[in-house]
Design a protein around this motif. Sequence first.
Motif, PDB file in Angstrom:
ATOM      1  N   GLY A 194      -1.686   6.013   9.226  1.00  0.00           N
ATOM      2  CA  GLY A 194      -1.340   4.866  10.037  1.00  0.00           C
ATOM      3  C   GLY A 194      -0.334   3.971   9.337  1.00  0.00           C
ATOM      4  O   GLY A 194       0.138   4.259   8.231  1.00  0.00           O
ATOM      5  N   THR A 195       0.010   2.870  10.002  1.00  0.00           N
ATOM      6  CA  THR A 195       0.914   1.882   9.418  1.00  0.00           C
ATOM      7  C   THR A 195       0.298   0.502   9.554  1.00  0.00           C
ATOM      8  O   THR A 195      -0.784   0.340  10.128  1.00  0.00           O
ATOM      9  CB  THR A 195       2.286   1.893  10.122  1.00  0.00           C
ATOM     10  OG1 THR A 195       2.117   1.409  11.470  1.00  0.00           O
ATOM     11  CG2 THR A 195       2.882   3.283  10.151  1.00  0.00           C
ATOM     12  N   ASP A 196       0.994  -0.497   9.063  1.00  0.00           N
ATOM     13  CA  ASP A 196       0.475  -1.857   9.123  1.00  0.00           C
ATOM     14  C   ASP A 196       0.348  -2.361  10.559  1.00  0.00           C
ATOM     15  O   ASP A 196      -0.419  -3.287  10.830  1.00  0.00           O
ATOM     16  CB  ASP A 196       1.385  -2.806   8.342  1.00  0.00           C
ATOM     17  CG  ASP A 196       1.469  -2.438   6.870  1.00  0.00           C
ATOM     18  OD1 ASP A 196       0.772  -1.499   6.435  1.00  0.00           O
ATOM     19  OD2 ASP A 196       2.249  -3.086   6.139  1.00  0.00           O
ATOM     20  N   GLU A 197       1.098  -1.761  11.483  1.00  0.00           N
ATOM     21  CA  GLU A 197       1.068  -2.176  12.890  1.00  0.00           C
ATOM     22  C   GLU A 197       0.399  -1.176  13.812  1.00  0.00           C
ATOM     23  O   GLU A 197       0.013  -1.514  14.927  1.00  0.00           O
ATOM     24  CB  GLU A 197       2.496  -2.420  13.406  1.00  0.00           C
ATOM     25  CG  GLU A 197       3.223  -3.593  12.776  1.00  0.00           C
ATOM     26  CD  GLU A 197       3.802  -3.255  11.407  1.00  0.00           C
ATOM     27  OE1 GLU A 197       4.102  -2.050  11.173  1.00  0.00           O
ATOM     28  OE2 GLU A 197       3.932  -4.166  10.575  1.00  0.00           O
ATOM     29  N   ASP A 198       0.256   0.077  13.369  1.00  0.00           N
ATOM     30  CA  ASP A 198      -0.220   1.136  14.267  1.00  0.00           C
ATOM     31  C   ASP A 198      -1.248   1.995  13.557  1.00  0.00           C
ATOM     32  O   ASP A 198      -0.906   2.812  12.700  1.00  0.00           O
ATOM     33  CB  ASP A 198       0.962   1.993  14.738  1.00  0.00           C
ATOM     34  CG  ASP A 198       0.566   3.058  15.742  1.00  0.00           C
ATOM     35  OD1 ASP A 198      -0.622   3.131  16.108  1.00  0.00           O
ATOM     36  OD2 ASP A 198       1.456   3.829  16.158  1.00  0.00           O
ATOM     37  N   ARG A 199      -2.508   1.822  13.923  1.00  0.00           N
ATOM     38  CA  ARG A 199      -3.596   2.573  13.294  1.00  0.00           C
ATOM     39  C   ARG A 199      -3.468   4.072  13.499  1.00  0.00           C
ATOM     40  O   ARG A 199      -3.895   4.869  12.651  1.00  0.00           O
ATOM     41  CB  ARG A 199      -4.919   2.074  13.876  1.00  0.00           C
ATOM     42  CG  ARG A 199      -6.155   2.517  13.159  1.00  0.00           C
ATOM     43  CD  ARG A 199      -7.388   1.962  13.842  1.00  0.00           C
ATOM     44  NE  ARG A 199      -7.613   2.589  15.140  1.00  0.00           N
ATOM     45  CZ  ARG A 199      -8.241   2.015  16.146  1.00  0.00           C
ATOM     46  NH1 ARG A 199      -8.692   0.781  16.035  1.00  0.00           N
ATOM     47  NH2 ARG A 199      -8.427   2.661  17.282  1.00  0.00           N
ATOM     48  N   TYR A 221     -10.139   1.671   3.739  1.00  0.00           N
ATOM     49  CA  TYR A 221      -9.827   2.903   4.466  1.00  0.00           C
ATOM     50  C   TYR A 221      -8.365   2.966   4.895  1.00  0.00           C
ATOM     51  O   TYR A 221      -7.912   4.004   5.380  1.00  0.00           O
ATOM     52  CB  TYR A 221     -10.749   3.089   5.666  1.00  0.00           C
ATOM     53  CG  TYR A 221     -10.577   2.125   6.819  1.00  0.00           C
ATOM     54  CD1 TYR A 221      -9.548   2.284   7.743  1.00  0.00           C
ATOM     55  CD2 TYR A 221     -11.471   1.079   7.007  1.00  0.00           C
ATOM     56  CE1 TYR A 221      -9.407   1.408   8.809  1.00  0.00           C
ATOM     57  CE2 TYR A 221     -11.337   0.212   8.068  1.00  0.00           C
ATOM     58  CZ  TYR A 221     -10.303   0.376   8.974  1.00  0.00           C
ATOM     59  OH  TYR A 221     -10.165  -0.487  10.030  1.00  0.00           O
ATOM     60  N   ALA A 222      -7.611   1.885   4.704  1.00  0.00           N
ATOM     61  CA  ALA A 222      -6.184   1.884   5.032  1.00  0.00           C
ATOM     62  C   ALA A 222      -5.445   0.983   4.054  1.00  0.00           C
ATOM     63  O   ALA A 222      -5.863  -0.154   3.804  1.00  0.00           O
ATOM     64  CB  ALA A 222      -5.952   1.411   6.461  1.00  0.00           C
ATOM     65  N   LEU A 223      -4.344   1.493   3.504  1.00  0.00           N
ATOM     66  CA  LEU A 223      -3.518   0.735   2.572  1.00  0.00           C
ATOM     67  C   LEU A 223      -2.236   0.275   3.263  1.00  0.00           C
ATOM     68  O   LEU A 223      -1.738   0.938   4.170  1.00  0.00           O
ATOM     69  CB  LEU A 223      -3.152   1.595   1.361  1.00  0.00           C
ATOM     70  CG  LEU A 223      -4.310   2.059   0.479  1.00  0.00           C
ATOM     71  CD1 LEU A 223      -3.811   3.027  -0.586  1.00  0.00           C
ATOM     72  CD2 LEU A 223      -4.992   0.850  -0.167  1.00  0.00           C
ATOM     73  N   PRO A 224      -1.661  -0.844   2.807  1.00  0.00           N
ATOM     74  CA  PRO A 224      -0.369  -1.267   3.364  1.00  0.00           C
ATOM     75  C   PRO A 224       0.693  -0.208   3.096  1.00  0.00           C
ATOM     76  O   PRO A 224       0.669   0.480   2.063  1.00  0.00           O
ATOM     77  CB  PRO A 224      -0.058  -2.557   2.596  1.00  0.00           C
ATOM     78  CG  PRO A 224      -1.358  -3.009   2.021  1.00  0.00           C
ATOM     79  CD  PRO A 224      -2.162  -1.770   1.784  1.00  0.00           C
ATOM     80  N   VAL A 225       1.619  -0.060   4.024  1.00  0.00           N
ATOM     81  CA  VAL A 225       2.736   0.872   3.833  1.00  0.00           C
ATOM     82  C   VAL A 225       3.474   0.486   2.553  1.00  0.00           C
ATOM     83  O   VAL A 225       3.778  -0.689   2.320  1.00  0.00           O
ATOM     84  CB  VAL A 225       3.685   0.830   5.043  1.00  0.00           C
ATOM     85  CG1 VAL A 225       4.949   1.634   4.758  1.00  0.00           C
ATOM     86  CG2 VAL A 225       2.984   1.364   6.281  1.00  0.00           C
ATOM     87  N   GLY A 226       3.747   1.483   1.699  1.00  0.00           N
ATOM     88  CA  GLY A 226       4.445   1.236   0.443  1.00  0.00           C
ATOM     89  C   GLY A 226       3.566   0.706  -0.666  1.00  0.00           C
ATOM     90  O   GLY A 226       4.075   0.356  -1.738  1.00  0.00           O
ATOM     91  N   LYS A 246     -14.693  -4.869  -1.703  1.00  0.00           N
ATOM     92  CA  LYS A 246     -13.532  -4.292  -1.024  1.00  0.00           C
ATOM     93  C   LYS A 246     -12.643  -5.390  -0.474  1.00  0.00           C
ATOM     94  O   LYS A 246     -13.066  -6.535  -0.308  1.00  0.00           O
ATOM     95  CB  LYS A 246     -13.967  -3.355   0.112  1.00  0.00           C
ATOM     96  CG  LYS A 246     -14.581  -4.064   1.318  1.00  0.00           C
ATOM     97  CD  LYS A 246     -14.911  -3.073   2.435  1.00  0.00           C
ATOM     98  CE  LYS A 246     -13.680  -2.377   2.994  1.00  0.00           C
ATOM     99  NZ  LYS A 246     -12.781  -3.313   3.717  1.00  0.00           N
ATOM    100  N   GLY A 247     -11.388  -4.991  -0.162  1.00  0.00           N
ATOM    101  CA  GLY A 247     -10.434  -5.883   0.475  1.00  0.00           C
ATOM    102  C   GLY A 247     -10.284  -5.553   1.948  1.00  0.00           C
ATOM    103  O   GLY A 247     -10.985  -4.694   2.501  1.00  0.00           O
ATOM    104  N   ALA A 248      -9.344  -6.242   2.594  1.00  0.00           N
ATOM    105  CA  ALA A 248      -9.120  -6.096   4.039  1.00  0.00           C
ATOM    106  C   ALA A 248      -8.001  -5.102   4.313  1.00  0.00           C
ATOM    107  O   ALA A 248      -6.974  -5.095   3.629  1.00  0.00           O
ATOM    108  CB  ALA A 248      -8.757  -7.447   4.650  1.00  0.00           C
ATOM    109  N   VAL A 249      -8.180  -4.275   5.337  1.00  0.00           N
ATOM    110  CA  VAL A 249      -7.114  -3.372   5.770  1.00  0.00           C
ATOM    111  C   VAL A 249      -6.036  -4.187   6.490  1.00  0.00           C
ATOM    112  O   VAL A 249      -6.293  -5.310   6.952  1.00  0.00           O
ATOM    113  CB  VAL A 249      -7.649  -2.253   6.697  1.00  0.00           C
ATOM    114  CG1 VAL A 249      -8.734  -1.462   5.993  1.00  0.00           C
ATOM    115  CG2 VAL A 249      -8.156  -2.832   8.024  1.00  0.00           C
ATOM    116  N   PRO A 250      -4.805  -3.665   6.618  1.00  0.00           N
ATOM    117  CA  PRO A 250      -3.777  -4.368   7.395  1.00  0.00           C
ATOM    118  C   PRO A 250      -4.256  -4.650   8.814  1.00  0.00           C
ATOM    119  O   PRO A 250      -5.045  -3.887   9.390  1.00  0.00           O
ATOM    120  CB  PRO A 250      -2.607  -3.388   7.380  1.00  0.00           C
ATOM    121  CG  PRO A 250      -2.804  -2.571   6.138  1.00  0.00           C
ATOM    122  CD  PRO A 250      -4.293  -2.426   5.998  1.00  0.00           C
ATOM    123  N   ASP A 251      -3.781  -5.749   9.385  1.00  0.00           N
ATOM    124  CA  ASP A 251      -4.265  -6.182  10.696  1.00  0.00           C
ATOM    125  C   ASP A 251      -4.151  -5.088  11.755  1.00  0.00           C
ATOM    126  O   ASP A 251      -5.030  -4.939  12.608  1.00  0.00           O
ATOM    127  CB  ASP A 251      -3.497  -7.414  11.163  1.00  0.00           C
ATOM    128  CG  ASP A 251      -3.892  -8.666  10.380  1.00  0.00           C
ATOM    129  OD1 ASP A 251      -4.839  -8.593   9.575  1.00  0.00           O
ATOM    130  OD2 ASP A 251      -3.233  -9.704  10.573  1.00  0.00           O
TER     131      ASP A 251
END
Length: 400
Positions: free
Chosen positions: A211-216, A186-191, A129-134
Motif C-alpha cells: 500500500g501507500t500513505d494514501e491507498d491501503r 503493519y504499514a510503513l510510510p512510503v520511503g 507500536k506506532g501509527a500506520v499512515p492515515d
Amino acid sequence: MSSVPARLRAFTAALAVGFAVLPLPAASAGDEAVPIAAGVTYRPFDLSTSHGPVRGHVISVDLSDPHVDLGLLHPGSVAAKDEVTDLTNARGAVAGVNGDFFNIAEEHPGIRPTSSSTGPEIAEGRALKGAVPDGQRFGPALPAGTSNEDVLALGADGRARIAHLDLSGTAVGPRGTIGVAGLNQYALPVGGVGAFTDDWGTASRARAVCGTDEDRSAPCSERTEEVVVHRGVVESEADRPGTGPIPEDSVVLVGREQGADELETLDAGDPVSVRTKLVPAEAPQLEFAVGATPILRDGAPLPGLDGELAPRTAAGISADGRQVRLVVVDGRSEASTGMSLREVAELLTSFGATDGVNLDGGGSSTMAVRAPGDDLATVRNVPSDGEQRQVANGIGVFTH
C-alpha cells in the motif's frame, strides 16, 4: 460528571434536533447502576429514537479514586488478537471494552492480515507500536483535524485525555544516521524504515511494505530491504521482509524505496544503535494509550462525522480528566438499531463529557464486566456477529 441516569434524561433534550427521542421511563431494577468496585459502576440503558430502539451500556470510571486505573488490554503480541473477555480476565481487569481498529482483512495476494492495530499503543509506560499512515487505516473516514496518531490516554498525572503521539526514531550506524518512521506497524510510510521488536510477535513483516500513505490497497513495494540487528550488531540482511519470532535482544529494520536504499548501506558486523519513542504533544508522560478517533472536542461534536447506524464503542472524558465513560451501543438488530457517530458524540455529552473518541465498532463492539463476587468478567452487550469477535486490543479498568 453527574450520575448516568440524570445525564440520560438530559440526553433527550440535547438530541431533540438531531433525532426524536422519547422520555426515558424510570429505570427498572435491572437497569440500575451496579457498583463494580470503588470508583467503578456499570449500567445498561435504553433510548427510543426516530430510527428505532437503542440499547446501550456504560461503565463509569472515577480516576480521582487513587485505587482506579485505566490500562491497555492486549494479547501479548502486537500482531495478535483475542476476545475482550479473555483480554479482560487475563489482565485481571474488573471491566473492559474493545479498542482500536485493526488490520482485519487484506487486499494483497499472498499477504495475511496481521491483526495489529491502526494507531499507537502504550502499556504501563512502554511504547509497543506506532501509527500506520492515515491512508492505511481501517474504519470510518477520519474527521478533519484528526489522524491515526490520536489516542485515548492516561497520563502520569492520573488524568485521562485525548493526545497526539509522534514517533521519533533513529538507527545510528558507522556511515551515519537513518531515520526510523515506524515501530511494530503493519504499514510503513512510503520511503521509510520501520523497527520491529519482540513485541511484534511471529507474524510476517511483509505487510509493512504494501500500500501507500494514501491507498491501503496499492501494490506492495518491490524495492525492500530487511536488516537484523542482534545485540547492537548487524547479523544478517535480506531483500524481502521475513517472518517468525524476534529475540528480545534483537531489532529487525525493514525499509521500502529510499528506506531500503539506506538500509543497504549497512553490512554484516556493523554496529547499529536503534532508538524509538512515542512523543506526546502537549501532554505529560503517558502510562497508557490506545489509538482512537476524536469525535467530541470542547463539548461539541466534530464536523463531518459518519452518519451510518452501527454498533459503536466510544469513550468520553470530563473537562478535568478525572471522569471517564466507556460506552458500547448495540446495533444491527430489531432490539437496537445502533447510532451514528454524531449521535454517539452527543450521547457522550449527555454523560458530562467535554471530549470523546470513537473506537472500533460493528462486530468488534464488546463490553465485559466482572460483577462483585464473580471470578470472571462476562459479556454484557449483544455483539452483532452473534458472538465475540477477536480484536487487537482494548481498554481495561483496573482496581488495586
